[in-house]
Design a protein around this motif. Structure first.
Motif, PDB file in Angstrom:
ATOM      1  N   ASP A 143      -3.638   1.934  -3.845  1.00 57.94           N
ATOM      2  CA  ASP A 143      -3.669   3.335  -3.399  1.00 57.94           C
ATOM      3  C   ASP A 143      -2.327   4.059  -3.440  1.00 57.94           C
ATOM      4  O   ASP A 143      -2.178   5.112  -2.807  1.00 57.94           O
ATOM      5  CB  ASP A 143      -4.214   3.403  -1.970  1.00 57.94           C
ATOM      6  CG  ASP A 143      -3.265   2.767  -0.951  1.00 57.94           C
ATOM      7  OD1 ASP A 143      -2.333   2.048  -1.373  1.00 57.94           O
ATOM      8  OD2 ASP A 143      -3.457   2.990   0.270  1.00 57.94           O
ATOM      9  N   VAL A 144      -1.352   3.560  -4.162  1.00 56.00           N
ATOM     10  CA  VAL A 144      -0.052   4.231  -4.195  1.00 56.00           C
ATOM     11  C   VAL A 144      -0.182   5.515  -5.013  1.00 56.00           C
ATOM     12  O   VAL A 144      -0.598   5.486  -6.175  1.00 56.00           O
ATOM     13  CB  VAL A 144       1.040   3.322  -4.779  1.00 56.00           C
ATOM     14  CG1 VAL A 144       2.370   4.077  -4.866  1.00 56.00           C
ATOM     15  CG2 VAL A 144       1.202   2.068  -3.918  1.00 56.00           C
ATOM     16  N   SER A 145       0.179   6.626  -4.413  1.00 55.53           N
ATOM     17  CA  SER A 145       0.001   7.934  -5.051  1.00 55.53           C
ATOM     18  C   SER A 145       0.939   8.107  -6.232  1.00 55.53           C
ATOM     19  O   SER A 145       1.986   7.442  -6.339  1.00 55.53           O
ATOM     20  CB  SER A 145       0.247   9.041  -4.036  1.00 55.53           C
ATOM     21  OG  SER A 145       1.620   9.062  -3.658  1.00 55.53           O
ATOM     22  N   ALA A 146       0.586   9.031  -7.115  1.00 54.15           N
ATOM     23  CA  ALA A 146       1.408   9.321  -8.294  1.00 54.15           C
ATOM     24  C   ALA A 146       2.784   9.822  -7.874  1.00 54.15           C
ATOM     25  O   ALA A 146       3.809   9.465  -8.480  1.00 54.15           O
ATOM     26  CB  ALA A 146       0.704  10.341  -9.181  1.00 54.15           C
ATOM     27  N   GLN A 172       4.855   6.937  -6.716  1.00 55.04           N
ATOM     28  CA  GLN A 172       5.253   6.128  -7.871  1.00 55.04           C
ATOM     29  C   GLN A 172       6.456   6.744  -8.582  1.00 55.04           C
ATOM     30  O   GLN A 172       7.390   6.030  -8.991  1.00 55.04           O
ATOM     31  CB  GLN A 172       4.084   5.977  -8.839  1.00 55.04           C
ATOM     32  CG  GLN A 172       2.939   5.133  -8.305  1.00 55.04           C
ATOM     33  CD  GLN A 172       1.829   4.932  -9.319  1.00 55.04           C
ATOM     34  OE1 GLN A 172       2.074   4.877 -10.525  1.00 55.04           O
ATOM     35  NE2 GLN A 172       0.591   4.818  -8.825  1.00 55.04           N
ATOM     36  N   ASP A 221      -2.731  -1.384 -10.622  1.00 58.79           N
ATOM     37  CA  ASP A 221      -3.850  -1.235  -9.687  1.00 58.79           C
ATOM     38  C   ASP A 221      -4.739  -2.474  -9.741  1.00 58.79           C
ATOM     39  O   ASP A 221      -5.233  -2.843 -10.808  1.00 58.79           O
ATOM     40  CB  ASP A 221      -4.663   0.009 -10.054  1.00 58.79           C
ATOM     41  CG  ASP A 221      -5.614   0.430  -8.947  1.00 58.79           C
ATOM     42  OD1 ASP A 221      -6.126  -0.457  -8.226  1.00 58.79           O
ATOM     43  OD2 ASP A 221      -5.856   1.641  -8.804  1.00 58.79           O
ATOM     44  N   ASP A 262       0.856  -1.180   0.000  1.00 61.90           N
ATOM     45  CA  ASP A 262       0.000   0.000   0.000  1.00 61.90           C
ATOM     46  C   ASP A 262       0.895   1.235   0.000  1.00 61.90           C
ATOM     47  O   ASP A 262       2.121   1.138  -0.034  1.00 61.90           O
ATOM     48  CB  ASP A 262      -0.948  -0.006   1.199  1.00 61.90           C
ATOM     49  CG  ASP A 262      -0.222  -0.118   2.538  1.00 61.90           C
ATOM     50  OD1 ASP A 262       0.989   0.198   2.591  1.00 61.90           O
ATOM     51  OD2 ASP A 262      -0.864  -0.521   3.526  1.00 61.90           O
ATOM     52  N   ASN A 263       0.292   2.393   0.005  1.00 64.22           N
ATOM     53  CA  ASN A 263       1.057   3.630  -0.109  1.00 64.22           C
ATOM     54  C   ASN A 263       2.068   3.779   1.025  1.00 64.22           C
ATOM     55  O   ASN A 263       3.213   4.182   0.818  1.00 64.22           O
ATOM     56  CB  ASN A 263       0.103   4.821  -0.131  1.00 64.22           C
ATOM     57  CG  ASN A 263       0.773   6.087  -0.616  1.00 64.22           C
ATOM     58  OD1 ASN A 263       1.136   6.188  -1.781  1.00 64.22           O
ATOM     59  ND2 ASN A 263       0.951   7.049   0.270  1.00 64.22           N
TER      60      ASN A 263
END
Length: 614
Positions: free
Chosen positions: A46-49, A52, A69, A14-15
């Protein structure tokens, strides 16, 4: 192999956990052979841009990083995946890999709390033809007596043949061919493992299909190391013991070496500083709780292994029932029950209140309805009853008066299917009642007995006075505009798909009360799920035909016979159209009423048959 060879490697996080994934990836990249191309996939929801982009800083000439995703995939199983303590839904993502990536015949899955010291390509080069996975024996299970006993007494596996799923070389081709994801879902619906969760499921599914690797390829930092430190290829900081939570933790220097090479180093160091005694107490609680769960499952009389032992016995009983059904069909004895129901006794008139008029009866009825609906919804949610379709619901909706509902009887829960149809008909002003056997009312104990006695049921009886009370109640309910479900076959044959000969009782009530018969026939097909007896759970299609009305121009007996014959013809037509085969019985040909000719004497009233013969 060469640079054109792609080695797919999967992580799941997860993030919040992405920074540790980045450290794990950095260690792998630093030590991997430059002769190959590596596609590193991070499965997430839910990993944010921004996160990433930071991880993609690791990309180089032979390494590509992808964030995939799995939200849509997970949504299909959400609510069915148990999670606990330091486990989350991410632990299940590895199961999606073979189906999500059909281009890969094999792939590496690895946890984010690992450091790869060796060359990961050497792991990928392992030949796993004929195996589901390649993995390493779990040292926690081998070295800890409680967890070892859990594996043997709950899962039914040898503690030395149980792998840690934090690193797996997966034979994706075989996973797809053997439909192992579906087997996981089947097992998920059979039993909920609460200790090692998806790792337990994987070990059961992959039993005897594991290529065992040297312990150096997944060296858990637990107890006595299973190999020399200099031989370690992959370090695994499993369970709650993380280097970023505990200063000076054993072999933590390997983690910090590669953490320093990432842009998250300072943030991770600060997390080590900020990790409180309260946080550490929670870790200790998680470990103690895990042991308690293992002990509880060991002592559980209905744990997975014990349930499977019982299931094998039940399967033998179910096979015996199927043999009994086949024999009775050959003999033309269609109105004989084949289940081993509890012994019955005579239901006396003072024991039953068919129409709930007293306050106590009304309260019990209301509570029984709540419990019955909860149970029905649970069956549907757990896919123990699958309603694939309801065909002809408009025929139910368009009824403007009370009616007899007829249905084939093949399962103890098939009345719930008709309940679903009733709910969809939106007849809120009309109640739904079920005719049940005498023994179901008098002899069933516990929860099911309570439902049988209080949930709008109309029990038959071998007592004449009770039957007079029954007839009066049915007449009253029909005249008030309610619906009454009859099983005119008057026997239940488990998963028997053919319509059986119909008795005249339901149609007599229809003629007496000048109400229609609403013929319902449920067809079945095997799902890809198994029940507790090892047979496919059936997917039901509920066919609701146009109502059959009494004909005022006919005599009473003719009317009854006409409605019965029309009902049978409707069911026969649905059967032949749905299954694409003619309706035939092993006992031979049937008469115009669907009664096998060799069985007319037992299927029909003898006097009625004598009149026909004349």
């Amino acid at each position: 192999m060469n640079r054109n060879t792609i080695i797919p490697i999967f992580f799941a996080c997860d993030n919040q956990y992405t920074k540790y994934t980045m450290v794990a990836m950095k260690s792998m990249i630093e030590n991997a052979s430059k002769e190959y191309t590596y596609h590193m996939h991070i499965l997430h929801t839910d990993v944010s841009a921004a996160m990433q982009e930071r991880v993609k800083e690791l990309e180089n000439a032979n390494t590509r990083i992808y964030f995939d995703d799995v939200t849509e995939r997970l949504a299909k199983l959400d609510g069915e995946l148990p999670v606990r303590d330091y486990y989350s839904h991410t632990t299940y993502y590895r199961l999606f890999i073979p189906d999500m990536y059909p281009q890969y015949d094999k792939a590496i899955y690895i946890d984010s709390d690992t450091i790869t010291i060796g060359d990961i390509s050497k792991l990928y080069e392992q030949n796993i033809d004929g195996y589901y996975v390649a993995g390493v024996r779990d040292q926690v299970v081998i070295q800890d007596e409680t967890f070892g006993e859990y594996v043997e007494k709950v899962l039914g596996l040898d503690r030395h043949a149980y792998f840690n799923a934090g690193m797996l070389l997966m034979n994706c081709k075989v996973f797809r061919e053997e439909n192992l994801l579906q087997k996981f879902i089947q097992l998920l619906n059979t039993y909920t493992f609460v200790v090692a969760q998806d790792q337990d499921y994987l070990n059961i599914i992959c039993k005897d299909q594991v290529l065992w690797l040297d312990a150096s390829w997944n060296t858990e930092v637990f107890g006595e190391l299973p190999c020399k430190e200099e031989d370690i290829q992959i370090l695994h900081y499993n369970m709650a013991s993380k280097p970023w939570h505990y200063e000076g933790f054993r072999l933590s220097e390997h983690f910090w070496k590669y953490a320093q090479m990432t842009s998250f180093y300072e943030q991770i160091r600060q997390e080590l500083v900020d990790y409180t005694e309260e946080d550490k107490a929670k870790d200790r609680y998680s470990g103690e709780h895990l042991l308690e769960l293992a002990l509880r499952e060991i002592q559980n009389e209905n744990n997975y292994l014990n349930m499977m032992k019982k299931s094998n016995q039940q399967s033998a009983e179910r096979l015996e029932i199927l043999e009994r059904i086949a024999r009775l069909e050959r003999e033309g004895h269609f109105d004989i029950d084949v289940e081993n129901d509890p012994p019955s006794r005579t239901l006396m008139p003072e024991e039953v209140e068919y129409i709930h008029k007293t306050l106590g009866a009304k309260l019990r009825n209301r509570y029984a309805h709540k419990m019955g609906r909860w149970f029905m919804n649970m069956l549907i949610r757990r896919k123990q009853m699958i309603i694939k379709d309801v065909v002809g619901i408009e025929n139910f909706k368009n009824l403007e008066q009370g009616a007899i509902i007829t249905c084939n009887h093949f399962n103890a829960f098939d009345s719930f299917a008709i309940q679903v149809a009733y709910d969809r008909s939106e007849h809120k002003e009309r109640k739904f009642y079920r005719v049940i056997k005498e023994g179901n009312y008098t002899s069933f104990p516990g929860f099911f007995g309570y439902l049988m006695r209080n949930c709008n049921t109309l029990p038959l009886s071998s007592n004449f006075a009770t039957m007079k009370k029954f007839v009066k109640a049915v007449d009253e309910l029909l005249q008030e505009g309610n619906f009454v479900l009859f099983y005119p076959e008057q026997s239940m044959w488990w998963n028997y798909r053919k319509p059986k000969p119909l008795k005249k009782g339901a149609y007599t009530f229809a003629v007496n009360n000048q109400v229609p018969v609403l013929p319902c026939f449920i067809t079945m097909q095997d799902s890809n799920l198994l029940d507790q007896d090892g047979f496919p759970i059936q997917e039901y299609t509920i066919h609701i035909s146009k109502p059959i009305y009494p004909d005022a121009s006919l005599k009473h007996s003719e009317n009854v016979e006409s409605m019965r014959r029309a009902n049978y013809e409707v069911w026969k037509e649905i059967y032949e159209k749905t299954y694409g085969i003619p309706l035939e019985y092993t006992c031979g040909p049937v008469d115009e009423n669907g009664h096998p000719i060799n069985a007319i004497m037992q299927a029909c009233d003898e006097q009625e048959y004598a009149k026909k013969a004349e």
